[in-house]
Design an enzyme around this catalytic site. Structure first.
Site, short mmCIF file in Angstrom:
data_model
loop_
_atom_site.label_atom_id
_atom_site.label_comp_id
_atom_site.label_asym_id
_atom_site.label_seq_id
_atom_site.Cartn_x
_atom_site.Cartn_y
_atom_site.Cartn_z
N THR A 17 45.07 43.24 45.67
CA THR A 17 44.18 44.37 45.95
C THR A 17 43.02 44.34 44.97
O THR A 17 43.12 43.74 43.89
CB THR A 17 44.93 45.71 45.81
OG1 THR A 17 44.02 46.79 46.08
CG2 THR A 17 45.51 45.88 44.41
N GLU B 171 45.13 41.46 40.92
CA GLU B 171 44.19 42.58 41.00
C GLU B 171 42.76 42.08 40.86
O GLU B 171 42.44 41.33 39.93
CB GLU B 171 44.45 43.59 39.89
CG GLU B 171 45.75 44.36 40.02
CD GLU B 171 45.98 45.32 38.88
OE1 GLU B 171 46.86 46.19 39.01
OE2 GLU B 171 45.27 45.23 37.85
N CYS B 172 41.90 42.49 41.76
CA CYS B 172 40.45 42.27 41.68
C CYS B 172 40.14 40.80 41.40
O CYS B 172 40.32 39.95 42.26
CB CYS B 172 39.84 43.20 40.64
SG CYS B 172 38.07 43.49 40.86
N GLY B 173 39.68 40.45 40.20
CA GLY B 173 39.36 39.06 39.90
C GLY B 173 40.53 38.12 40.08
O GLY B 173 40.35 36.96 40.47
#
Length: 432
Positions: free
Chosen positions: A410, A319-321
Site C-alpha cells: 500500500t 509501504e509506499c517506496g
C-alpha cells in the site's frame, strides 16, 4: 506525576524554521551534558532524522489521532522520568489541522515557543506574535523567536514591535550555513547532508545568544496505563530494508516488533545485501527509491534473495517506496524507466506534483489501523484492492491495500502500535 522542563516549538506556518530551531535547542542542551528527549508532531520521517542527530536519541511521533491521547501521554510521562529536557516540534502552522499542534500542546500543558520567519517584515512581526499568543485561551505561551533576521537593525525593529506582556526570546540571523536543505518530500535526509554536525553546532551557537539558552520551566506529565502488548510475533525473524532508499520508519514500529517477540534485523538493498535467508517476513518501508532506481535495478543479490523469499510464500509488508521497488518498473522524474523487481504487477511514475498527502486509516477485521500517505508518484496496476483506507477527517476514499500472493502492499504508512492485532496479521501473512 513526573515533571521535566519542556517546550513546544510551533510556528506561524510551514517553512519558518521549526526543525532548525528545535535541532539547535537540542544540540545546545546536549552539549551541556543534558539528556534531551525530542518528539515530533504527526507523521514525519525526515525531521526526526535531523533531530535524532542533534539530540543523540531516537525521535518518536506524537499525534492525538494517529498515535492516540493515551499513548502520547504514556510516552511523555516516560520521557519526563528520564530526561533533563523535553522538546516537541509541531507541524505546519500552530493551529493548522484537525487535531492541530496547538491541540496537543494544550492537552499536555506544554508552553509554546512560536518561531516566525521574519524575512520581509518588520512591525507586522509583532501582530503575528500577538495573534499566535492570544488566539486560544487554553494555550500556554512561552514566547516568540525571530528567525532568518537580516541584520542587527532588523532585529531591533522586530523586538520593538512585540506588544507589552509578550516574551521576546531573541533572534537567529539568516544564514545558509545554518538552514537545513530540502527536497520534494521535505528536508534532505540527515545522512545525506554534508557537514550536518557542524551546521547543528552553528545553530546551537546561535541559540546560545538567546534567552532560550536557559532551561524552560518544568511541566508535570500525568502517567497513563497502557496494557502490555501480546507477544503475537514470538519466534519470528523480521528483516527490514534500511538505507538511504528505504528509511521512512517509525521508531515506535520497530519497538512494537521487538515488544511483540520478533527478532529484528536489517539489510541494505542499495548495498546489494541479500535479505536474510532465514527471515520469516520482510518489511520494505518507504523512502526514496526513485533517487536510487538505477542502482536498485541492477543489484542482483538483493533481487534474488527477495525472489527466493516470495517463492517460499513468506510474507512481505511493503509501504509506499517499498511497494514501488516490487513493481515491474519505476519511471523517475526525468522520464527514465527503470526495471524493478517485478514481484507486483504494475508500473509507477514520479511526477513533480504531489499525488496525495493525508492522515488515513484502514478499517480491518481487527479494527482501525491508522497512518498517513505522502507521495509524488502514481501507480498503474491491474491489482484490485482488498481494502481501501479513508481520510481521517473527511472519510473520503484513500489509499488501496493490495494483496498479491504473500505480499501486502500500500501507499499508506501505517502506525502499527495503533492496532497491534492488525499489524501482527500482516507479518504473519494473514488477511486483514
Amino acid at each position: 506525576m513526573p515533571a521535566c522542563p519542556a517546550l513546544f516549538i510551533g510556528a506561524s506556518a510551514s517553512h519558518q524554521g521549526k526543525t532548525t530551531v528545535t535541532a539547535a535547542l537540542a544540540r545546545h542542551h546536549a552539549r551541556r551534558g543534558l539528556k534531551v528527549c525530542v518528539f515530533k508532531i504527526g507523521p514525519d520521517f525526515l525531521d526526526p532524522m535531523i533531530l535524532e542527530r542533534a539530540s543523540g536519541a531516537p525521535v518518536y511521533s506524537l499525534h492525538l489521532w494517529m498515535v492516540g491521547l493515551d499513548a502520547c501521554r504514556a510516552m511523555l510521562a516516560r520521557a519526563a522520568q528520564d530526561a533533563d529536557l523535553i522538546l516537541i516540534e509541531g507541524v505546519m502552522g500552530l493551529f493548522d489541522g484537525t487535531p492541530s499542534s496547538a491541540d496537543l500542546a494544550a492537552a499536555f500543558g506544554v508552553p509554546v515557543l512560536a518561531v516566525i520567519g521574519a524575512h520581509g517584515m518588520a512591525q507586522t512581526f509583532g501582530a503575528i506574535a500577538f495573534g499566535l499568543a492570544n488566539y486560544r485561551a487554553d494555550l500556554k505561551f512561552h514566547g516568540v523567536l525571530a528567525n532568518r533576521v537580516a541584520s542587527a537593525r532588523h532585529a531591533q525593529m522586530l523586538s520593538e514591535a512585540i506588544p507589552a506582556g509578550l516574551n521576546y526570546c531573541g533572534h537567529i540571523f539568516n544564514a545558509d550555513d545554518i538552514a537545513l536543505p530540502e527536497r520534494h518530500l521535505g528536508l534532505t535526509q540527515a545522512e545525506e547532508i554534508a557537514g550536518l554536525d557542524a551546521r547543528l553546532d552553528r545553530a546551537a551557537d546561535a541559540i546560545a545568544t538567546t534567552t532560550l539558552a536557559a532551561l524552560p520551566a518544568p511541566v508535570h506529565f500525568e502517567e497513563a496505563n497502557i496494557p502490555a502488548l501480546p507477544r503475537a510475533l514470538d519466534g519470528l525473524h523480521i528483516a527490514i530494508a534500511r538505507d538511504a532508499a528505504f528509511s521512512f520508519i517509525y521508531p515506535a514500529n520497530v519497538d512494537w516488533l521487538i515488544a511483540s517477540g520478533a527478532e529484528v534485523s536489517t539489510f541494505s538493498p542499495l548495498a546489494d545485501e541479500p535479505a536474510p535467508d532465514d527471515a520469516d517476513a520482510l518489511y520494505l518501508p518507504g523512502g526514496y527509491p526513485e533517487l536510487h532506481a538505477r542502482t536498485l535495478a541492477v543489484n542482483a543479490q538483493t533481487r534474488a534473495s527477495i525472489e527466493r523469499h516470495v517463492s517460499r510464500g513468506r510474507p512481505i509488508v511493503a509501504e509506499c517506496g517499498g511497494m514501488l521497488y516490487l513493481l515491474d518498473s519505476l519511471t523517475d522524474i526525468d522520464g527514465t524507466r527503470h526495471a524493478m523487481l517485478g514481484l507486483l504487477p504494475g508500473d509507477a511514475k514520479m511526477q513533480r506534483k504531489l499525488s496525495r498527502l493525508a492522515m488515513q486509516a484502514v478499517d480491518t477485521s481487527h479494527g482501525l489501523l491508522t497512518g498517513h500517505t505522502f507521495h509524488y508518484s502514481t501507480l498503474n496496476t491491474p491489482m484490485q484492492p482488498v481494502l481501501t483506507a479513508s481520510h481521517a477527517t473527511t472519510h473520503a476514499a484513500g489509499e488501496a491495500f493490495y494483496r498479491h500472493g504473500s505480499i501486502s502492499a500500500t501507499y499508506m504508512h501505517a502506525y502499527w502500535p495503533s492496532n497491534p492485532s492488525a499489524a501482527a496479521a500482516l507479518f504473519r501473512g494473514e488477511s486483514l
